[in-house]
Design an enzyme around this catalytic site. Structure first.
Site, mmCIF file in Angstrom:
data_model
loop_
_atom_site.group_PDB
_atom_site.id
_atom_site.type_symbol
_atom_site.label_atom_id
_atom_site.label_comp_id
_atom_site.label_asym_id
_atom_site.label_seq_id
_atom_site.Cartn_x
_atom_site.Cartn_y
_atom_site.Cartn_z
ATOM 1 N N ASP A 151 44.204 9.729 -18.098
ATOM 2 C CA ASP A 151 42.605 10.124 -18.268
ATOM 3 C C ASP A 151 42.330 11.285 -19.011
ATOM 4 O OD1 ASP A 151 42.332 7.534 -16.722
ATOM 5 O OD2 ASP A 151 42.410 8.833 -14.610
ATOM 6 N N THR A 199 -11.079 10.390 12.498
ATOM 7 C CA THR A 199 -11.324 11.657 11.612
ATOM 8 C C THR A 199 -9.629 12.282 11.470
ATOM 9 O OG1 THR A 199 -11.315 12.986 13.768
ATOM 10 C CG2 THR A 199 -13.416 12.274 12.566
ATOM 11 N N LEU A 243 -19.065 -3.791 6.820
ATOM 12 C CA LEU A 243 -19.550 -2.665 7.419
ATOM 13 C C LEU A 243 -20.732 -3.124 8.360
ATOM 14 C CD1 LEU A 243 -19.640 -0.139 4.098
ATOM 15 C CD2 LEU A 243 -17.903 -0.268 5.905
ATOM 16 N N CYS A 255 -20.368 -7.917 14.551
ATOM 17 C CA CYS A 255 -20.951 -7.595 13.432
ATOM 18 C C CYS A 255 -22.027 -8.499 12.617
ATOM 19 C CB CYS A 255 -19.896 -7.220 12.431
ATOM 20 S SG CYS A 255 -18.986 -8.708 12.258
ATOM 21 N N HIS A 308 35.563 5.466 -17.154
ATOM 22 C CA HIS A 308 36.222 6.209 -15.882
ATOM 23 C C HIS A 308 35.116 6.624 -14.982
ATOM 24 C CE1 HIS A 308 39.335 8.246 -13.535
ATOM 25 N NE2 HIS A 308 38.920 9.203 -13.570
ATOM 26 N N GLN A 336 -9.747 3.683 18.569
ATOM 27 C CA GLN A 336 -8.882 4.467 19.681
ATOM 28 C C GLN A 336 -9.242 4.197 21.060
ATOM 29 O OE1 GLN A 336 -9.934 8.824 19.122
ATOM 30 N NE2 GLN A 336 -8.635 9.436 20.757
ATOM 31 N N LYS A 387 -4.419 1.001 12.117
ATOM 32 C CA LYS A 387 -5.099 1.997 12.712
ATOM 33 C C LYS A 387 -6.050 1.238 13.637
ATOM 34 C CE LYS A 387 -8.717 4.635 13.289
ATOM 35 N NZ LYS A 387 -8.881 4.425 14.776
#
Length: 902
Positions: free
Chosen positions: A142, A631, A674, A707, A106, A600, A597
């Site tokens: 029930d 940051t 990097l 780079c 039930h 900016q 991201k």
């Protein structure tokens, strides 16, 4: 034990299967007769197993058991009756007959909500706890002793369907089987139900599901969700009964404009908005209803109430016609009483029930996993023609139930009008940043403002990560067939190609890249990258591994490659779109979701990419774009506990900080591309013209913002002066100017701070005693232009010999003729190891040098020749991990080993 299963439905089917798997003997299945020629799922399953199935239309007549029916039941010799879901009245002669009696499932916490609509009333009353009871059957309704109970939290926006699927069905099956196990072991309790708190509510029917508007918003919400889907809460609108589905509570500050809708008896009109229909309680608080159903059975999105007419029919391709034929076969297998499926065949008028809706949704997924349907889609498209049109629109990514709303910034430039999104992209929508924060993005060609861009805040990061997590764990992306995922990614590449001139124009305007280079490389290679990784989606696989274990040596060990989850990607400003593509394509191909991201100073192509991704059909939450500061946004992503991987391209200094943050937060996987100070060695036996041409490109390609740029050229002393002279001659031919001018060779540096850094870099070189042969200063004109520059007589200890300029500065040092090992020592005396190069006609020398150079990429008699199929990444303080090629997939996958003994 010998068990009789008395009941019906998919729930009964699953209980039956689990009882068989536990080793019990099912002596009989007692279920309902076939309906419209279709057997109940419990009957179908049992018949496949050869178990005897009884389909009595009734067990009693005028309150008395039918002797023939009871006799057939008793003949099975059942020791226990299990009643997982039963809509028939079973006489006590059957209930009490077995040795162990009868148990019933039930869906409420008895003694609360006795009766046939227990789940409905749990929601209608706003109970905070729900659950189920397995009890011993008696002659009451029930009221029998409790054997087992399990409870769960009732969520604020649960419906009958959601709580059933989440808890009552799966846990109910397990609980019923556990109850049988306790009986078999002689440990089953009989706990008398308390009288306190006992309630009984009648069965919910359509006629008593009418909405009473003189209630609070929460009470209205509970009434609507408690009747969703059956029987359906309704009200009168424009003279007809309209049923409400998909209710959620909303804040009073619901924004946006809408159109009022008069509802008979309501305290105030509802408001039809793009999100749905806003309703109000007598406390002025609000709720949102997603779908409406009319008396003829047609269901629509509530947001479409005032929309007239229908969409123009789409013409099906040959592939889509094949899909339609598959779906027609599915309809025919469900609607067995229908001789032929026509365009006008109505699913429900042909006898389909709610259980058939679930089956249809799942069958469509098997035919095309990118066509992820909800039950509502079936209710809204009840004829075969409407259903196929809806499916095809979904497959094409043209399902505009929630149209993508974009507040474009438009500019007429480069002989076209570019349309640029400028807000954050979170969970499939362009939205303002928290608090309405913005910043200005600058055109480096003249220093003018392109537009205001939303500036992401901490709360935005949390929303984006939550969206990506939900999309990965609960959304369509993770459930999608890999091949279909590849099709979506390939479609994204096609859309990028269709918009390549617009993308290249935005890239030139935002980053200063020369348009012809942006078109070929920035955008062109991005398209190639998505196409390449689209092809990898269905080729990601593990391996089978022989292992040596103690006897018995019957083992199977295999590995599985699985997606990681939510991946953060942080990219630089030199190749805004291409860096996005290099990481995001591999990440998506592996089945992950993304929070990205962009730099900016260069956010605009990433936001345009988000628009195209949505239009390509990537589900909500799979891609999220957050322009903002490193940051704040970058740091939050590094620290976030729900981010499981971070891919970064940028400076070594920032990379070290990210690596530390990722370790401290949750030891998330990291890949870092990097800084570099790539050596290029030019021997006197080279092809001088080619070495000159490639040497120039190795430094000045993309105005030095590269780079893998050759940060230092070592030229054999016997050709040094000749080489320098030719370099200066070639530099004087370079046309510097507007990057959108097709004849321009060299555009502006990316932003003012970088320009100032280049000026300082060159000033340092002069102070150290290096010879400035050409350039070295800012060009006097609007924008951020810097002269191509050449230094010679550069000694190994100098700052400009060791540090990266990331600009159009050629650093030339000579080396003694024939001293190969010494120039290799000098070339390797750097903490960087991203790329390198050598020019020579001597193949033995070329192979020796390429072996000894300590860098992730070595170019021989060429430079800058990257390809989507070739892995790219560095050594030492140039980072670790790879972009591009098959190896890039490993950065976004985890390996699971599975060992089976048999």
């Amino acid at each position: 034990m010998k068990i009789a299963v008395i009941g019906q439905s998919q729930f009964g089917q699953e209980v039956y299967k689990e009882l068989r798997s536990e080793g019990h003997t099912i002596v009989g299945i007692f279920t309902i007769p076939d309906k419209d020629g279709k057997a109940d799922p419990l009957a179908t399953e049992a018949e496949k197993d050869g178990v005897t199935v009884f389909k009595f239309p009734r067990w009693r007549v005028k309150g008395q058991a039918i002797p023939e029916v009871v006799a057939q039941y008793k003949a099975t010799g059942a020791e226990l009756n299990v009643m997982p879901f039963c809509s028939q009245f079973i006489p006590m002669e059957v209930i009490d007959h077995p040795k162990h009696g009868s148990i019933i499932y039930h869906p409420s916490l008895l003694p609360r909500h006795r009766g046939a609509s227990a789940i409905n009333w749990t929601l209608i009353h706003g109970d905070k706890k729900g659950g189920f009871t397995v009890f011993w059957a008696d002659d009451g309704l029930d009221t029998g002793p409790i054997l087992l109970q399990r409870e769960c939290d009732v969520e604020a926006n649960d419906t009958v369907n959601t709580i059933y699927k989440r808890f009552l069905f799966p846990e109910g099956v397990r609980g019923t089987v556990e109850a049988v196990r306790l009986i078999a072991e002689g440990r089953a309790p009989r706990i008398t139900q308390p009288q306190e708190g006992a309630t009984y509510e009648g069965i919910q029917k359509k006629e008593n599901a009418k909405i009473n508007w003189n209630q609070s918003a929460e009470a209205l919400h509970n009434w609507i969700r408690g009747n969703d889907k059956v029987p359906g809460a309704w009200a009168e609108i424009d003279g007809q009964k309209v049923t409400f589905y998909g209710s959620t509570l909303v804040d009073n500050g619901t924004s946006g404009n809408g159109k009022p809708l008069e509802i008979l008896g309501a305290s105030r009109p509802g408001i039809v908005m793009k999100e749905g229909l806003i309703l109000f309680g007598n406390d002025s608080k609000a709720l949102l209803v997603k779908n409406l159903q009319f008396e003829d059975g047609k269901m629509i999105s509530a947001s479409q109430y005032f929309c007239s007419g229908s969409k123009a029919a789409v013409e099906l391709t040959e592939e889509e016609k094949n899909f339609a034929d598959q779906i027609k076969s599915v309809w025919h297998s469900i609607l067995t009483n229908v001789s032929q499926i026509e365009d006008s065949t109505d699913f429900f008028k042909s006898g389909a029930a709610s259980m058939d809706v679930v089956r249809l949704v799942e069958e469509v997924k098997l035919c095309a996993s990118t066509c992820q349907l909800q039950n509502e889609d079936v209710y809204m498209n009840t004829t075969f023609q409407d259903f196929i049109q809806m499916c095809v629109r979904k497959l094409r990514g043209e399902d505009n139930e929630e149209e993508l709303v974009i507040d474009y910034v438009e500019k007429k430039i480069n002989n076209m009008t570019v349309k640029m999104p400028h807000q954050l992209f979170i969970n499939g929508e362009f939205v303002d940043a928290e608090g309405g924060q913005i910043y200005k993005t600058i055109n480096p060609t003249d220093g003018s403002v392109i537009c205001d861009v939303s500036l992401a805040q901490i709360g935005d990061v949390d929303k984006a990560v939550a969206a990506a997590k939900e999309a990965f764990e609960e959304g369509e992306w993770g459930k999608m067939n890999p091949r279909d995922r590849g099709r979506v990614i390939y479609k994204l590449a096609d859309l990028m190609e269709q918009h390549q001139e617009e993308l290249a124009t935005i890239e030139s305007m935002d980053s200063g890249a020369v348009y012809t280079l942006a078109l070929k490389t920035h955008v062109g290679m991005s398209i190639q990258t998505f196409r390449y990784f689209a092809g990898w989606c269905d080729k990601i696989q593990g391996s089978t591994i022989p292992i040596n274990q103690a006897r018995p040596n019957r083992n199977l060990t295999f590995t599985k490659k699985e997606p990681i989850g939510v991946c953060a990607i942080v990219i630089p400003w030199n190749y805004p779109l291409m860096m996005l593509a290099w990481k995001t394509a591999a990440c998506l191909s592996a089945g992950n979701t993304v929070v990205l991201k962009p730099a900016q100073v260069t956010p605009l192509t990433a936001l345009k990419f988000a628009e195209l991704a949505a239009k390509a059909g990537l589900p909500k939450g799979v891609i999220n774009i957050l322009p903002g500061s490193g940051t704040l946004v970058g740091q939050c992503l590094s620290d976030h506990p729900d981010v499981r991987k971070l891919g970064f391209t940028g400076s070594t200094e920032v990379g070290k900080h990210i690596m530390k943050s990722c370790a401290i937060s949750n030891v998330k996987k990291v890949s870092l591309e990097l800084g570099g100070k790539s050596p290029l060695i030019i021997f006197s036996d080279c092809d001088m013209e080619k070495a000159l041409r490639m040497g120039m490109s190795s430094v000045f390609f993309n105005k030095g913002e590269n780079c893998i740029a050759a940060g230092r050229l070592f030229v054999e002393d016997t050709i040094h002066d000749q080489f320098v002279k030719k370099v200066v001659e070639e530099i004087q031919k370079i046309k510097i100017g507007d990057p959108l001018d097709r004849s321009t060779d060299h555009g502006p540096q990316n932003h003012k701070a970088h320009l100032d850094k280049l000026v300082k870099f060159c000033q340092t070189g002069v102070k150290e005693g290096a010879t400035l042969v050409y350039g070295g200063k800012q060009i006097e004109r609007p924008g951020f232009f810097f002269e191509p520059t050449v230094f010679t007589d550069v000694q190994d200890h100098m700052y400009i010999a060791q540090e990266e300029s990331f600009g159009p500065v050629m650093i030339i040092s000579k080396f003694k003729s024939g001293d190969v090992d010494d120039v290799l020592r000098r070339a390797n005396t750097t903490e960087y190891g991203l790329a390198s190069g050598v020019f020579t006609r001597d193949i033995n020398k070329a192979l020796y040098v390429s072996e000894k150079l300590n860098a992730g990429t070595v170019f021989v008699n060429t430079y800058n020749k990257t390809d989507v199929a070739s892995p790219f990444g560095g050594f030492k303080q140039s980072g670790f991990g790879k972009d591009l090629g098959q190896e890039a997939l490993s950065e976004y996958l985890k390996t699971k080993a599975v060992t089976i003994e048999y």
